[in-house]
Design an enzyme around this catalytic site. Structure first.
Site, short mmCIF file in Angstrom:
data_model
loop_
_atom_site.label_atom_id
_atom_site.label_comp_id
_atom_site.label_asym_id
_atom_site.label_seq_id
_atom_site.Cartn_x
_atom_site.Cartn_y
_atom_site.Cartn_z
N SER A 164 66.90 -30.63 63.65
CA SER A 164 66.04 -29.44 64.57
C SER A 164 65.25 -28.84 63.12
O SER A 164 65.08 -28.20 64.02
CB SER A 164 67.33 -28.95 65.06
OG SER A 164 67.79 -28.31 64.56
N LYS A 196 65.11 -21.81 58.92
CA LYS A 196 64.72 -22.12 60.38
C LYS A 196 65.10 -21.30 60.66
O LYS A 196 66.32 -20.28 61.08
CB LYS A 196 65.40 -23.73 60.90
CG LYS A 196 67.10 -23.25 60.55
CD LYS A 196 67.56 -25.12 60.57
CE LYS A 196 67.47 -25.83 62.61
NZ LYS A 196 68.18 -26.56 62.04
N SER A 246 69.89 -33.05 61.21
CA SER A 246 69.01 -31.69 61.58
C SER A 246 68.38 -31.70 60.20
O SER A 246 67.08 -31.03 60.63
CB SER A 246 69.46 -30.72 62.45
OG SER A 246 70.29 -31.26 63.93
#
Length: 448
Positions: free
Chosen positions: A157, A82, A181
């Site tokens: 996220s 990420k 997340s």
């Protein structure tokens, strides 16, 4: 070739070259990314050259197969990560408009660990603005989409990463988790994800940088399509901390407790009946397989879990979100940004602006008796859980959790459950995930 086969090292055994594997996954990302918008920056040419170096090293005979396995357990395997983590030479935006031109000068600690194990990073994946929302959308790259139905969100996220993994765009991925997340997008995108015991894997090299008590909440962990891959990647990431892990007990020694929801809080969507049904099936299977009787847990204070979490985070001593939104160069006025947003003049997303407003309100709330009551309620909830688990007592804020996909629902979207264990029981939760994958099939390839 399936991703699990890749992680079992046909590269090391000369059954396939690293260049072939890396090129195959690059081709897959190029094929699906226009649908899911998961990958946001890449190093394809560099990755292919690194793969060639791996192939030359294997061909040289410098190491025998045993030495290669011991020294490079992920030799030649491509991965994505990420965009909150820095990867040298790639953009490091964390979804922030003001970071859109920042290029990472070095690797995050987790990237260094994976590279030292032989893995090859091929790109970074989308996140919400400063990683603070449960879908992955920002004004730099736009919105990621669910590989099972592009009309739906990926979660956040680590949503861009989950989309890439769900679409089989890389062999494995890395996410981070402070409030779901890893777990939420892994559920939404039908993959396995593991939030490790807090403090055992370095979070250095992430944005936003956490401080204060938030350091205890943020964890870094693996995301993959197969549970076996989770275990391999996790063990690489924890290194010498493997000796801290609790041993997997005999089946009859396991204690299984389950919950179907949080008690019906109006602040959360009700649990879908199909999700409850698949949870019951998973529990029944574990009862039969392990020869134990599962117990239904009732932690009444979970009804207030969202309020508890908001108050705990707001009083955790981190950098205020409104300062993070301005790269800690002053602070934004979220009320003014809301006005600008209405005229499409704000560089921020609506969720980030609203979180800024909530932060302002939470700060005021910190001065009120309700704040102290919720903090105390959080500690009371932890003790309540400890009392129920008795000898298995754990710190409720730092426990390992493994998200397990359990097929698709009637609308074609993934179903799943979370396996929660005591501190340092990561190998146990992952082993339960492996059993459920064997029984229910795990990841289902989407149609894209």
């Amino acid at each position: 070739m399936g991703p699990e086969a890749v992680l079992r090292q046909p590269i090391r055994n000369c059954e396939v070259t690293s260049e072939e594997v890396v090129s195959e996954f690059i081709g897959r990302i190029q094929e699906v990314n226009s649908y899911v918008y998961g990958l946001v920056d890449e190093r394809f040419e560099i990755a292919v050259e690194e793969a060639r170096k791996v192939d030359r090293m294997i061909a040289s005979g410098e190491y025998d197969k045993t030495e290669l396995e011991d020294k490079f357990p992920l030799l030649g395997v491509p991965f994505t990560i990420k965009d909150s983590f820095c990867v040298s030479g790639l953009r490091h935006t964390a979804g922030s408009y003001y970071r859109k031109d920042i290029i990472a000068a070095q690797d995050a600690e987790v990237v260094k660990l994976l590279k030292s194990a032989g893995a090859i990073p091929i790109g970074v994946t989308n996140v919400p603005e400063l990683c603070m929302w449960w879908e992955s959308h920002n004004t730099v790259y736009g919105r990621s989409r669910n590989p099972y139905d592009t009309r739906h969100i990926t979660g956040g996220s680590s949503g861009g990463e989950a989309a890439v993994q769900g679409a089989a765009g890389s062999a494995f991925g890395i996410g981070s988790d402070i409030a779901g997340s890893i777990r939420v997008p892994s559920l939404f995108c039908g993959i396995f994800g593991h939030k490790p015991t807090s403090g055992i894997i370095s979070c250095w090299g992430q944005q936003p940088e956490v401080k204060g008590r938030l350091v205890e909440l943020l964890t870094t962990g693996p995301m993959a399509r197969h549970a076996n891959d989770l275990r391999l990647i996790f063990d690489v990431l924890i290194g010498e901390s493997v000796h801290k892990m609790n041993k997997i007990p005999e089946k009859v020694q396991l204690r299984i407790l389950f919950m179907e929801d949080d008690g019906g809080s109006p602040l959360a969507s009700p649990v879908d009946p199909e999700m409850k049904d698949v949870l019951r099936k998973a529990v029944q299977h574990l009862e039969q397989t392990y020869g134990v009787k599962a117990q239904k847990a009732n932690f009444s204070k979970l009804y207030h879990s969202l309020e508890i979490w908001v108050q705990a985070v707001s009083g955790a001593g981190g950098v205020p979100f409104c300062e993070e939104l301005s790269l800690q160069k002053g602070k934004i006025n979220p009320f003014w940004e809301l006005v600008k947003f209405c005229f499409r003049k704000s560089p921020h997303t609506l969720p980030a602006i609203m979180l800024g407003i909530i932060e302002k309100m939470a700060y005021i709330g910190n001065q009120l008796p309700r704040h102290k009551q919720l903090i105390e309620m959080g500690y009371s909830l932890a003790k309540e859980i400890q009392d129920v688990l008795k000898d298995d007592a754990f710190n409720v804020l730092g426990v390992p959790v493994t998200q397990v996909p359990l097929g698709l629902g009637s609308k074609g979207l993934p179903l799943g459950v979370q396996i929660v264990g005591g501190m340092h029981s990561d190998h146990i939760t992952i082993s339960v995930a492996q059993e459920l994958e064997r029984a229910f099939g795990g990841w289902v390839q989407p149609s894209i």
